[in-house]
Design a protein around this motif. Sequence first.
Motif, PDB file in Angstrom:
ATOM      1  N   SER A  74       0.840  -1.193   0.000  1.00 53.61           N
ATOM      2  CA  SER A  74       0.000   0.000   0.000  1.00 53.61           C
ATOM      3  C   SER A  74       0.877   1.245   0.000  1.00 53.61           C
ATOM      4  CB  SER A  74      -0.939   0.006   1.206  1.00 53.61           C
ATOM      5  OG  SER A  74      -0.229   0.247   2.403  1.00 53.61           O
ATOM      6  N   VAL A  75       0.239   2.410  -0.141  1.00 51.22           N
ATOM      7  CA  VAL A  75       0.973   3.660  -0.329  1.00 51.22           C
ATOM      8  C   VAL A  75       1.979   3.910   0.794  1.00 51.22           C
ATOM      9  CG1 VAL A  75       0.719   6.170  -0.379  1.00 51.22           C
ATOM     10  CG2 VAL A  75      -0.780   4.738  -1.774  1.00 51.22           C
ATOM     11  N   SER A  76       1.568   3.725   2.041  1.00 47.19           N
ATOM     12  CA  SER A  76       2.491   3.996   3.150  1.00 47.19           C
ATOM     13  C   SER A  76       3.614   2.968   3.243  1.00 47.19           C
ATOM     14  CB  SER A  76       1.728   4.056   4.480  1.00 47.19           C
ATOM     15  OG  SER A  76       0.887   5.182   4.524  1.00 47.19           O
ATOM     16  N   GLY A  77       3.378   1.766   2.703  1.00 41.74           N
ATOM     17  CA  GLY A  77       4.421   0.744   2.720  1.00 41.74           C
ATOM     18  C   GLY A  77       5.551   1.026   1.760  1.00 41.74           C
ATOM     19  N   GLU A  78       5.220   1.691   0.625  1.00 42.76           N
ATOM     20  CA  GLU A  78       6.219   2.161  -0.343  1.00 42.76           C
ATOM     21  C   GLU A  78       7.152   1.058  -0.837  1.00 42.76           C
ATOM     22  OE1 GLU A  78       6.717   6.806   0.988  1.00 42.76           O
ATOM     23  OE2 GLU A  78       8.079   5.343   1.898  1.00 42.76           O
ATOM     24  N   LEU A  79       6.716  -0.208  -0.728  1.00 45.39           N
ATOM     25  CA  LEU A  79       7.552  -1.351  -1.093  1.00 45.39           C
ATOM     26  C   LEU A  79       8.903  -1.342  -0.383  1.00 45.39           C
ATOM     27  CD1 LEU A  79       6.847  -1.648  -4.936  1.00 45.39           C
ATOM     28  CD2 LEU A  79       5.829  -2.989  -3.091  1.00 45.39           C
ATOM     29  N   GLY A  80       8.974  -0.587   0.718  1.00 43.14           N
ATOM     30  CA  GLY A  80      10.223  -0.525   1.472  1.00 43.14           C
ATOM     31  C   GLY A  80      11.367   0.109   0.704  1.00 43.14           C
ATOM     32  N   LEU A  81      11.067   0.994  -0.257  1.00 37.46           N
ATOM     33  CA  LEU A  81      12.096   1.476  -1.177  1.00 37.46           C
ATOM     34  C   LEU A  81      12.649   2.868  -0.877  1.00 37.46           C
ATOM     35  CD1 LEU A  81      10.548   0.349  -4.593  1.00 37.46           C
ATOM     36  CD2 LEU A  81      12.507  -0.671  -3.407  1.00 37.46           C
ATOM     37  N   ARG A  82      11.940   3.672  -0.073  1.00 38.21           N
ATOM     38  CA  ARG A  82      12.325   5.086   0.027  1.00 38.21           C
ATOM     39  C   ARG A  82      13.749   5.287   0.537  1.00 38.21           C
ATOM     40  NH1 ARG A  82       9.960   9.620  -0.815  1.00 38.21           N
ATOM     41  NH2 ARG A  82       7.893   8.657  -0.975  1.00 38.21           N
ATOM     42  N   LYS A  83      14.117   4.633   1.616  1.00 37.68           N
ATOM     43  CA  LYS A  83      15.458   4.820   2.192  1.00 37.68           C
ATOM     44  C   LYS A  83      16.527   4.447   1.182  1.00 37.68           C
ATOM     45  CE  LYS A  83      18.364   3.474   6.107  1.00 37.68           C
ATOM     46  NZ  LYS A  83      18.437   2.648   7.358  1.00 37.68           N
ATOM     47  N   PHE A  84      16.337   3.341   0.508  1.00 38.50           N
ATOM     48  CA  PHE A  84      17.310   2.875  -0.483  1.00 38.50           C
ATOM     49  C   PHE A  84      17.455   3.878  -1.619  1.00 38.50           C
ATOM     50  CE2 PHE A  84      17.209   0.560  -4.675  1.00 38.50           C
ATOM     51  CZ  PHE A  84      18.582   0.377  -4.796  1.00 38.50           C
ATOM     52  N   LEU A  85      16.332   4.312  -2.187  1.00 34.34           N
ATOM     53  CA  LEU A  85      16.403   5.190  -3.349  1.00 34.34           C
ATOM     54  C   LEU A  85      16.924   6.575  -2.987  1.00 34.34           C
ATOM     55  CD1 LEU A  85      13.076   4.177  -5.128  1.00 34.34           C
ATOM     56  CD2 LEU A  85      15.397   3.682  -5.901  1.00 34.34           C
ATOM     57  N   GLU A  86      16.427   7.140  -1.912  1.00 34.68           N
ATOM     58  CA  GLU A  86      16.845   8.494  -1.557  1.00 34.68           C
ATOM     59  C   GLU A  86      18.289   8.534  -1.083  1.00 34.68           C
ATOM     60  OE1 GLU A  86      13.898  10.053   1.108  1.00 34.68           O
ATOM     61  OE2 GLU A  86      12.486  10.484  -0.538  1.00 34.68           O
ATOM     62  N   SER A  87      18.781   7.441  -0.521  1.00 38.48           N
ATOM     63  CA  SER A  87      20.193   7.411  -0.100  1.00 38.48           C
ATOM     64  C   SER A  87      21.137   7.492  -1.294  1.00 38.48           C
ATOM     65  CB  SER A  87      20.478   6.132   0.690  1.00 38.48           C
ATOM     66  OG  SER A  87      20.431   4.980  -0.148  1.00 38.48           O
ATOM     67  N   GLN A  88      20.628   7.134  -2.480  1.00 40.24           N
ATOM     68  CA  GLN A  88      21.426   7.214  -3.699  1.00 40.24           C
ATOM     69  C   GLN A  88      21.098   8.448  -4.534  1.00 40.24           C
ATOM     70  OE1 GLN A  88      21.759   3.670  -6.022  1.00 40.24           O
ATOM     71  NE2 GLN A  88      21.879   2.310  -4.272  1.00 40.24           N
ATOM     72  N   GLY A  89      20.270   9.318  -3.972  1.00 37.39           N
ATOM     73  CA  GLY A  89      19.965  10.565  -4.650  1.00 37.39           C
ATOM     74  C   GLY A  89      18.815  10.509  -5.624  1.00 37.39           C
ATOM     75  N   HIS A  90      18.112   9.390  -5.670  1.00 33.73           N
ATOM     76  CA  HIS A  90      16.984   9.268  -6.580  1.00 33.73           C
ATOM     77  C   HIS A  90      15.719   9.849  -5.934  1.00 33.73           C
ATOM     78  CE1 HIS A  90      19.534   6.768  -9.005  1.00 33.73           C
ATOM     79  NE2 HIS A  90      19.664   5.865  -8.044  1.00 33.73           N
ATOM     80  N   GLU A  91      14.758  10.220  -6.759  1.00 34.81           N
ATOM     81  CA  GLU A  91      13.480  10.740  -6.289  1.00 34.81           C
ATOM     82  C   GLU A  91      12.435   9.638  -6.364  1.00 34.81           C
ATOM     83  OE1 GLU A  91      10.098  14.127  -7.461  1.00 34.81           O
ATOM     84  OE2 GLU A  91      11.908  13.883  -8.681  1.00 34.81           O
TER      85      GLU A  91
END
Length: 386
Positions: free
Chosen positions: A53-70
């Motif tokens: 679901s939306v709040s779960g974000e597939l667990g991706l936010r920390k990984f992607l933002e740590s590499q500078g991705h949006e």
Amino acid sequence: MAKVLCVLYDDPVTGYPPTYARDSLPELNGYPGGQTLPTPLAIDFTPGELLGSVSGELGLRKFLESQGHELVVTSDKEGPDSEFDRHLADAEIVISQPFWPAYLTAERIAKAPNLKLAVTAGIGSDHVDLDAAIKAGVTVAEVTFCNSISVAEHVVMMILSMVRNYLPAHQIVLDGGWNIADAVARSYDVEGMHIGTVAAGRIGLAVLRRLKPFDVHLHYTDRHRLPEQVEQELGLTFHASTQEMVPHLDVVTINAPLHPETQNLFDDKLLATMRRGAYIINTARGLIVDRDAIVRALETGQLAGYAGDVWYPQPAPADHPWRTMPHHGMTPHISGSSLSAQTRYAAGTREILESYFAGRPVRDEYLIVDGGKLAGTGAHSYSTRS
């Protein structure tokens, strides 16, 4: 840096869960047949969480933002003014799910000049126009096998619930009644029935294996015939086509991908060849059957029941006739989105992204389209219009 646009279904109406019914998941060592589970370098979630679901974000936010991705996550996907369409124009990667598909039509792909990768967090990439993806050079990938067993379990549940008339019997209890005759007037044993699957890939074969102990007669059709050893082990009868197979069956389970050869396969003509009082279980794709033909077959009694987990479009509108047709066991598209499956498809999505960003080849079994053609699993399972 890349813009990653992720379309997920809404959170629970009561809010994102602070706790869960179970504290852990069983540990799996691999998939049947030897394919390994997803192997990302790391994950940033707890297995068993609500990740789809939306709040779960597939667990991706920390990984992607740590590499500078949006990362943009939304459930708003319909119409030209949707958040999905607003962000699509400059997105490099789109992630979607079969359960809440962001339909990547040819028109949308044409409006997304930066799009390089479309990832299905789950199995089934028919919500992407594969011909348009091939033409545009977009790679399409999915987390093959991540929820195949989840869906197979759902199929067996639906077969039993339909044949045994479970859902109306349960409703009698909810209504405070004890109407035994009403409950059993449409209840039969599965034992001895002839049950067949349209397609015997990962899901279809898993269904057959799970049905074997019920002492039923098992049938299948597939464009890739199973090894003789498997046919003998399970006592399978092979049929060259769906049209040849269905007149022999009491229960048909559809486990085929949607492509030009399967779209609208179960129409009035094919349904008329089935045994009166047969059942159809469809956890594949809604467009494999003719929507209104299914309603007519249930109303006339040609079909005794229809249980499905897939609709078109998704989400289905409130006035969709399958919501009110007789003798159905419809669910929203949940068969492949158990919390167990979400752990695997979230991990697999991260594995695909890790490979993409590092310039490594994506696993062959995850590929649907690559290099301007069907590839990997896509070459085995799909066909194109051209």
